[in-house]
Design a protein around this motif. Structure first.
Motif, mmCIF file in Angstrom:
data_model
loop_
_atom_site.group_PDB
_atom_site.id
_atom_site.type_symbol
_atom_site.label_atom_id
_atom_site.label_comp_id
_atom_site.label_asym_id
_atom_site.label_seq_id
_atom_site.Cartn_x
_atom_site.Cartn_y
_atom_site.Cartn_z
ATOM 1 N N PRO A 173 0.823 -1.221 0.000
ATOM 2 C CA PRO A 173 0.000 0.000 0.000
ATOM 3 C C PRO A 173 0.855 1.269 0.000
ATOM 4 N N GLY A 174 0.482 2.212 -0.848
ATOM 5 C CA GLY A 174 1.114 3.514 -0.891
ATOM 6 C C GLY A 174 2.380 3.612 -1.711
ATOM 7 N N MET A 175 2.942 2.484 -2.139
ATOM 8 C CA MET A 175 4.224 2.534 -2.833
ATOM 9 C C MET A 175 4.102 3.134 -4.235
ATOM 10 N N ARG A 176 3.048 2.798 -4.956
ATOM 11 C CA ARG A 176 2.910 3.367 -6.305
ATOM 12 C C ARG A 176 2.684 4.866 -6.236
ATOM 13 N N ASP A 177 1.874 5.317 -5.296
ATOM 14 C CA ASP A 177 1.650 6.755 -5.147
ATOM 15 C C ASP A 177 2.953 7.477 -4.812
ATOM 16 N N ALA A 178 3.778 6.858 -3.988
ATOM 17 C CA ALA A 178 5.072 7.465 -3.658
ATOM 18 C C ALA A 178 5.969 7.526 -4.883
ATOM 19 N N LEU A 179 5.905 6.496 -5.717
ATOM 20 C CA LEU A 179 6.721 6.453 -6.928
ATOM 21 C C LEU A 179 6.313 7.543 -7.910
ATOM 22 N N THR A 180 5.023 7.712 -8.132
ATOM 23 C CA THR A 180 4.548 8.644 -9.157
ATOM 24 C C THR A 180 4.846 10.101 -8.817
ATOM 25 N N LYS A 181 5.213 10.398 -7.595
ATOM 26 C CA LYS A 181 5.603 11.768 -7.245
ATOM 27 C C LYS A 181 6.880 12.191 -7.979
ATOM 28 N N TYR A 182 7.613 11.210 -8.477
ATOM 29 C CA TYR A 182 8.836 11.505 -9.217
ATOM 30 C C TYR A 182 8.594 11.558 -10.725
ATOM 31 N N TRP A 183 7.352 11.483 -11.143
ATOM 32 C CA TRP A 183 7.011 11.494 -12.558
ATOM 33 C C TRP A 183 6.546 12.869 -13.007
ATOM 34 N N THR A 184 6.757 13.153 -14.269
ATOM 35 C CA THR A 184 6.256 14.368 -14.902
ATOM 36 C C THR A 184 5.819 14.001 -16.312
ATOM 37 N N SER A 185 5.495 14.976 -17.141
ATOM 38 C CA SER A 185 5.061 14.677 -18.505
ATOM 39 C C SER A 185 6.006 15.315 -19.506
ATOM 40 N N ILE A 186 5.996 14.800 -20.716
ATOM 41 C CA ILE A 186 6.855 15.298 -21.783
ATOM 42 C C ILE A 186 6.094 15.249 -23.099
ATOM 43 N N ARG A 187 6.216 16.282 -23.872
ATOM 44 C CA ARG A 187 5.689 16.308 -25.237
ATOM 45 C C ARG A 187 6.553 15.379 -26.077
ATOM 46 N N LEU A 188 5.898 14.528 -26.867
ATOM 47 C CA LEU A 188 6.621 13.482 -27.578
ATOM 48 C C LEU A 188 7.195 13.979 -28.906
ATOM 49 N N CYS A 189 7.997 15.029 -28.780
ATOM 50 C CA CYS A 189 8.837 15.511 -29.874
ATOM 51 C C CYS A 189 10.011 16.190 -29.186
ATOM 52 N N PHE A 190 11.083 15.456 -29.021
ATOM 53 C CA PHE A 190 12.178 15.897 -28.157
ATOM 54 C C PHE A 190 13.502 15.473 -28.771
ATOM 55 N N GLU A 191 14.594 15.776 -28.102
ATOM 56 C CA GLU A 191 15.923 15.473 -28.619
ATOM 57 C C GLU A 191 16.656 14.467 -27.732
ATOM 58 N N ILE A 192 17.082 13.368 -28.317
ATOM 59 C CA ILE A 192 18.058 12.468 -27.710
ATOM 60 C C ILE A 192 18.971 11.958 -28.830
ATOM 61 N N LYS A 193 20.152 11.520 -28.437
ATOM 62 C CA LYS A 193 21.040 10.885 -29.405
ATOM 63 C C LYS A 193 20.527 9.485 -29.702
ATOM 64 N N VAL A 194 20.509 9.109 -30.967
ATOM 65 C CA VAL A 194 20.118 7.760 -31.375
ATOM 66 C C VAL A 194 21.276 7.128 -32.140
ATOM 67 N N LEU A 195 21.300 5.804 -32.191
ATOM 68 C CA LEU A 195 22.407 5.139 -32.867
ATOM 69 C C LEU A 195 22.553 5.560 -34.328
ATOM 70 N N PRO A 196 21.451 5.816 -35.060
ATOM 71 C CA PRO A 196 21.637 6.316 -36.426
ATOM 72 C C PRO A 196 22.495 7.575 -36.517
ATOM 73 N N ASP A 197 22.491 8.432 -35.490
ATOM 74 C CA ASP A 197 23.380 9.595 -35.496
ATOM 75 C C ASP A 197 24.835 9.159 -35.595
ATOM 76 N N GLU A 198 25.197 8.165 -34.786
ATOM 77 C CA GLU A 198 26.585 7.692 -34.767
ATOM 78 C C GLU A 198 26.938 6.966 -36.059
ATOM 79 N N LEU A 199 25.989 6.208 -36.588
ATOM 80 C CA LEU A 199 26.231 5.520 -37.853
ATOM 81 C C LEU A 199 26.453 6.518 -38.982
ATOM 82 N N GLU A 200 25.659 7.579 -39.004
ATOM 83 C CA GLU A 200 25.829 8.627 -40.018
ATOM 84 C C GLU A 200 27.234 9.208 -39.959
#
Length: 482
Positions: free
Chosen positions: A248-275
């Motif tokens: 009891p209460g563990m999931r609620d405690a976990l979700t306090k560390y969550w936020t939201s993100i718009r799904l158009c963002f920047e990360i390095k992907v392996l195709p970058d390195e291959l290029e």
């Protein structure tokens, strides 16, 4: 070759030996007629083979090896990613594998895994929290708690007769029985690991799916992620909550560390390195689908690399037209990805796989190709092996994994294949690609991942005879693929 790659290759125990000879023998000639449901052998002896130049994008021309080689023998990597299965659901009964035919429930029962239907009528919950619930701190008894498993629909198992091709590939090549999902779930962040060895701490699928476009092309799409710049103390608390998620209460405690993100963002992907390294690649995936994760990486979606994100139907055209890139991600069309629910057939999905692998093995690329086939997340199905805990993201429950190449390690499986007990995850495939083309790791995950060391053996001559299989004709659809 860089010093880093040289050290890794030494760790693999790979001998760099001059090729003793090259024999030109067609991979597809002299083939005997196929027998129903079974493998077909060429008449080429073990260690012989060859073919013609595979085209302008390949390096270098395909020739056979009668002696030992090195990791450089692999000139093409094909990474196939299907959907939502566990090792025990597909291979739990395979002889010699670390499998189970019974499962544990949260209320303390041990139940026999029932015969799985070809078309599972329900899509069992398989999100990040569901994966944590199922693992239950390593007890592997919480699968019965997740939505869709109220009648233990995920406590099921397939047999050889239900998936003869997959078991035949295990007989002949390498079945990895400790290949874990990269995170606890679900599809979208798992596929980010397939491309980037990270998910930018994203833990869930997109929040909306009823608008035109997808990811960068749909401004309504957001997902859940861990907050950035978590301290070591915060990560320790998160791990504490994750390991006790069913209390009891563990999931609620976990979700306090969550936020939201718009799904158009920047990360390095392996195709970058291959290029940057001049290594050819393509990402074969249906556009505007859950699995098209490069559509959510801004510089890929709106940059010149987007032209290399192509429909999976193009893969066969490139293969047969001698335009196969050195690195391919191949994501099946939805009717053939084996995702539970919505009438999707495992039988038809297996037929699609047979079609692709038959074509690969009958092509001049085969002597120097590595194919890795995995399933992206656990899908709510039971598995009995506790995953290693790497970080706050995972690892998650085991996926089936088949590693196929003329250079796979021989063993005592029915047709000379082997079972590999090495711990892998999706980042292991990326790590192999990085080692092969002397690329630096992108994240801590691919830096620590084992680059398939237990699956490949370059100290022995390659086994070039292809395993050509018939597709099945009793599927609800897809019977014309074989």
């Amino acid at each position: 070759m860089g010093r880093r790659a040289a050290a890794r290759r030494s760790a693999l125990g790979l001998a760099s030996v001059c090729l003793a000879a090259s024999l030109l023998v067609s991979c597809t000639s002299n083939a005997s007629p196929p027998s129903a449901g079974g493998p077909v052998r060429t008449t080429s002896p073990r260690g012989s083979g060859g073919g013609t130049s595979p085209g302008p994008t390949a390096s270098p021309s395909v020739t056979a090896a009668t002696g030992a080689g090195s990791i450089d023998q692999i000139q093409h990597v094909i990474f196939i990613v299907k959907e939502n299965r566990t090792f025990d659901s597909y291979f739990g009964a395979y002889p010699g594998a670390d499998g189970a035919t019974t499962g544990r429930t949260y209320d303390g029962r041990t139940v026999r895994l029932k015969r799985a239907p070809d078309v599972l009528p329900v899509d069992i919950a398989h999100g990040f929290s569901n994966g944590l619930q199922s693992i239950d701190g390593g007890k592997m008894d919480g699968f019965s708690l997740i939505p869709g498993n109220d009648r233990l629909q995920g406590y099921v198992q397939y047999s050889r007769s239900q998936m003869p091709a997959y078991w035949a590939y295990a007989d002949r090549f390498v079945l990895a029985d400790h290949f874990f999902t990269s995170i606890f779930g679900a599809t979208y962040p798992e596929h980010l690991y397939v491309a980037a060895a990270q998910s930018d701490l994203i833990v869930d699928n997109k929040s909306t799916a009823d608008h035109p476009g997808n990811y960068c092309d749909d401004p309504t799409e957001y997902s859940t992620k861990f907050k950035s710049r978590l301290t070591a103390a915060q990560q320790a608390k998160i791990t504490y909550y994750e390991q006790r998620i069913n209390q009891p209460g563990m999931r609620d405690a976990l979700t306090k560390y969550w936020t939201s993100i718009r799904l158009c963002f920047e990360i390095k992907v392996l195709p970058d390195e291959l290029e940057r390294a001049g290594v050819s690649w393509k990402y074969y995936v249906t556009n505007d689908r859950w699995q098209d994760v490069l559509q959510s990486v801004r510089h890929v979606r709106y940059g010149p690399m987007w032209k290399k994100v192509q429909d999976p139907s193009q893969f066969m055209k490139d293969l047969k037209g001698s335009h196969l890139p050195q690195v391919s991600w191949l994501i099946p069309p939805e009717p053939y990805n084996e995702h539970p629910g919505e009438g999707v057939s495992v039988c038809a999905g297996e037929n699609w796989t047979v079609q692709q692998l038959n074509a690969i093995q009958q092509s001049p690329y085969w002597p120097h190709t590595l194919v890795v086939l995995i399933w992206d997340d656990f899908g709510g199905f039971y598995d009995h092996v506790p995953p290693p805990l790497y970080d706050i993201m995972g690892l998650g429950p085991r996926t089936p994994a088949l590693i196929m190449s003329p250079w796979t390690r021989a063993g005592s499986n029915g047709d000379g294949g082997s079972i590999d007990h090495t711990v892998y995850e999706a980042s292991s495939v990326l790590r192999f690609i990085e080692d092969r083309w002397d690329l630096a790791p992108m994240t801590s995950r691919d830096a620590r991942a084992d680059p398939l060391t237990g699956a490949l053996d370059f100290s022995q001559p390659p086994r070039l005879d292809p395993l050509i299989l018939h597709g099945r004709h009793d599927c609800p659809y897809g019977n014309d693929l074989g």
